[in-house]
Design an enzyme around this catalytic site. Structure first.
Site, PDB file in Angstrom:
ATOM      1  N   HIS A 160       5.525  14.789   8.959  1.00 28.76           N
ATOM      2  CA  HIS A 160       5.188  13.737   9.252  1.00 28.76           C
ATOM      3  C   HIS A 160       5.299  13.077  10.704  1.00 28.76           C
ATOM      4  O   HIS A 160       5.253  12.369  11.128  1.00 28.76           O
ATOM      5  CB  HIS A 160       6.019  12.432   8.613  1.00 28.76           C
ATOM      6  CG  HIS A 160       5.519  12.557   7.228  1.00 28.76           C
ATOM      7  ND1 HIS A 160       4.333  12.238   6.589  1.00 28.76           N
ATOM      8  CD2 HIS A 160       6.497  12.885   6.099  1.00 28.76           C
ATOM      9  CE1 HIS A 160       4.183  12.232   5.711  1.00 28.76           C
ATOM     10  NE2 HIS A 160       5.414  12.680   4.761  1.00 28.76           N
ATOM     11  N   ASP A 196       2.071  18.524   0.065  1.00 26.84           N
ATOM     12  CA  ASP A 196       2.588  17.615  -0.400  1.00 26.84           C
ATOM     13  C   ASP A 196       2.114  16.124  -0.751  1.00 26.84           C
ATOM     14  O   ASP A 196       1.227  16.041  -0.106  1.00 26.84           O
ATOM     15  CB  ASP A 196       3.864  17.589   0.782  1.00 26.84           C
ATOM     16  CG  ASP A 196       4.468  16.007   0.496  1.00 26.84           C
ATOM     17  OD1 ASP A 196       6.399  16.801   1.147  1.00 26.84           O
ATOM     18  OD2 ASP A 196       4.615  14.894   1.169  1.00 26.84           O
ATOM     19  N   HIS A 198       3.156  13.327  -0.227  1.00 30.30           N
ATOM     20  CA  HIS A 198       2.425  12.758   1.459  1.00 30.30           C
ATOM     21  C   HIS A 198       1.398  13.123   1.957  1.00 30.30           C
ATOM     22  O   HIS A 198       1.515  14.187   2.362  1.00 30.30           O
ATOM     23  CB  HIS A 198       3.063  12.295   1.929  1.00 30.30           C
ATOM     24  CG  HIS A 198       4.672  11.084   0.934  1.00 30.30           C
ATOM     25  ND1 HIS A 198       5.881  12.011   0.317  1.00 30.30           N
ATOM     26  CD2 HIS A 198       4.719   9.906   0.786  1.00 30.30           C
ATOM     27  CE1 HIS A 198       6.357  11.050  -0.259  1.00 30.30           C
ATOM     28  NE2 HIS A 198       5.658   9.909   0.205  1.00 30.30           N
ATOM     29  N   ASP A 285       6.728  17.204  -3.702  1.00 25.19           N
ATOM     30  CA  ASP A 285       7.428  15.765  -4.300  1.00 25.19           C
ATOM     31  C   ASP A 285       6.280  15.290  -5.561  1.00 25.19           C
ATOM     32  O   ASP A 285       6.081  14.527  -5.086  1.00 25.19           O
ATOM     33  CB  ASP A 285       7.731  14.912  -3.700  1.00 25.19           C
ATOM     34  CG  ASP A 285       6.950  14.944  -2.267  1.00 25.19           C
ATOM     35  OD1 ASP A 285       6.134  16.193  -1.711  1.00 25.19           O
ATOM     36  OD2 ASP A 285       7.754  14.579  -1.262  1.00 25.19           O
TER      37      ASP A 285
HETATM   38 ZN    ZN Z   1       6.076  13.996   1.052  1.00 24.31          ZN
END
Ligand code: ZN
Length: 344
Positions: A160, A196, A198, A285
């Site tokens: 991120h 991931d 996200h 995740d």
């Molecule tokens: Zn994540």
């Protein structure tokens, strides 16, 4: 397979975050990286090594100088005010604010370089983030030396983080730093494969106008989940990077079968791009019991991920990202590697 790991990650602890309107203990805990390391050792997949220090130059090849300076100076400035609790932003420089000026006071600086209130800075954050990046660089060096697969147990994670902003537990973009290192040492085309839960918004932002870096991400539809502002299918890169970005947003409750179908689409594009190496961001995740995920992948889906990635036939660096179900993060992450090794 080598695993690269630094004990310094434990200095980055006691984290807090402001999420869902609540002041919470950080989800991104030291036990995560320790569990992954222990599982790797228990299964005897290879040596766990401390990375060499390649210095700040590879970090500065990706991140802006003022942002790196902030990360180094934030805690000393914060602590100089007599504060011992984690530093977090109290004001953000939203896009509409002009002119663009970096405040001198530490209470103004975190919000200048932050996407959210999930990146607390403690005394050991800079040290841990630097060594996390060095783990990714060591995995990249393995690939340059002819190793087919290497694993960086990075903590804090990185996907991120943009060139000049921290976000969602990430300070330095480990995958981007490793990718740039590969390009600076002779490779012409590198792919980032972000699995991931996200969207890897920081990696996408850094790769956005790059024709030598392909980025693909499978993730929660940003209409539903973090990072909300990016990750849609119509984001395809720009300039020299036009067409070098592939987002595959997926709905809540996506299960392993549907998710693996999307992975096949992503990997076909990696092959079409002509990548010479892949840097994979696992990111477990997606797991059904993860506390901050709405996907439904199970533990036995993880080896399938590694198997498919191995079928690319590329030198592959795995760079640890998320996974917050602490009881299973070790088995799930290393399960991806087991699948890769079984198929390679
Ligand atoms: Zn994540």
């Amino acid at each position: 397979m080598n695993a690269w790991f630094s004990d310094t990650h434990r200095l980055h602890s006691g984290l807090k975050e402001f999420s869902y309107g609540e002041w919470l203990d950080g989800f991104e805990l030291p036990v995560r990286a320790d569990a992954v390391k222990q599982r790797f050792i228990d299964l005897k997949l290879g040596p766990v090594l401390a990375p060499p220090d390649l210095g700040l130059a590879p970090l500065a090849a990706v991140h802006d100088a003022d942002y790196l300076h902030f990360l180094q100076r934030a805690w000393p400035m914060w602590a100089a005010l007599g504060r011992s609790h984690p530093a977090l932003p109290m004001i953000w420089r939203a896009a509409a604010q002009t002119p663009d000026r970096l405040p001198r006071h530490i209470d103004g600086q975190p919000g200048y370089f932050a996407q959210d209130a999930e990146c607390s800075i403690v005394e050991g954050t800079w040290t841990a983030a630097c060594w996390s990046a060095q783990c990714a660089l060591a995995a990249a060096a393995d690939l340059l030396a002819g190793t087919r697969c290497s694993f960086a147990i990075c903590r804090p994670p990185g996907h991120h983080a943009t060139a000049r902003a921290m976000g969602d537990f990430c300070y330095l973009n480990n995958v981007a730093i490793a990718a740039q290192h590969l390009l600076d040492h002779g490779l012409q085309r590198v792919a980032g494969v972000d699995v991931d839960y996200h969207h890897g918004n920081g990696t996408q932002a850094i790769f956005w106008e790059r024709g030598d870096l392909f980025f693909t991400s499978l993730h929660a539809d940003p209409h539903d989940d973090y990072p909300f502002f990016t990750g849609r299918a119509d984001e395809v890169g720009a300039g020299a990077g036009l067409g070098c970005d592939l987002n595959l947003p997926l709905p809540p409750d996506t299960d392993g079968a549907a998710w693996l179908q999307a992975l096949d689409v992503a990997l076909a594009r990696v092959t079409a791009f002509g990548a010479q190496a892949a840097l994979v961001s696992p990111g477990v995740d997606t797991f059904e019991k993860d506390p901050i995920s709405a996907f439904k992948l199970r533990g036995d889906d993880c080896p399938q991920i590694g198997r498919r990635i191995a079928a690319l036939g590329l030198p592959t660096g795995y760079v640890l990202e998320g996974g917050y179900a602490t009881a299973e993060v070790g088995a799930n992450t290393v399960g991806v590697l087991q699948g890769h090794l079984a198929a390679a």
